[in-house]
Design an enzyme around this catalytic site. Sequence first.
Site, short mmCIF file in Angstrom:
data_model
loop_
_atom_site.label_atom_id
_atom_site.label_comp_id
_atom_site.label_asym_id
_atom_site.label_seq_id
_atom_site.Cartn_x
_atom_site.Cartn_y
_atom_site.Cartn_z
CG HIS A 137 -2.38 0.19 0.87
ND1 HIS A 137 -2.91 0.13 -0.40
CD2 HIS A 137 -3.44 0.48 1.67
CE1 HIS A 137 -4.20 0.36 -0.37
NE2 HIS A 137 -4.56 0.58 0.87
CG ASN A 148 -10.95 1.58 0.60
OD1 ASN A 148 -11.93 1.48 -0.14
ND2 ASN A 148 -10.66 0.68 1.52
#
Length: 174
Positions: free
Chosen positions: A19, A112
Amino acid sequence: MILVVGLGNPEKKYDNTYHNVGFMAVDRLSDEYGIDFTKNECRAKTCSYFLNCGKLIIAKPQTYMNLSGESVIELKNKYKIENKDIYVFCDDIDLPLGTVRIRHQGSGGTHNGLKNIVSLIGNDFNRIKIGVGRDEKFKDLADFVLSKIPQEKMEILDKSIENALEILHKEIGE
């Protein structure tokens, strides 16, 4: 003026995780220009550089991934940057490891951080997505994207980041 944002999570425990590939990309970009992230503004660590095409602001939001848009919109508003001049580097689990793709508009997909940016500034900004693939041994997607990248995959991602930066340089005419 151009805003280049790398998405990631700010704590040290997230270093070298999938991430944080966006952070890795902008770290490499700042290294190319010989500049450091010395400024804290708009809930981001930033640095800037002057190119032929104007000022380049490089940012690493410190809001954590899912709220990245809060920092992006603050920077956008502070510097009066149009969406077409915003470039966001991020990981993409839906692209195979080693793949790089640019999108000039669209949804946030399964990411997200991108979803949050889209919800706050709209969908007409540039995304440079760096494929990290998926690892089926992880049942939970969050566990995968927050896991440490093994060395053999890091070598592939290093090349992907290099390719992603080449795309950025072509896009901004540098």
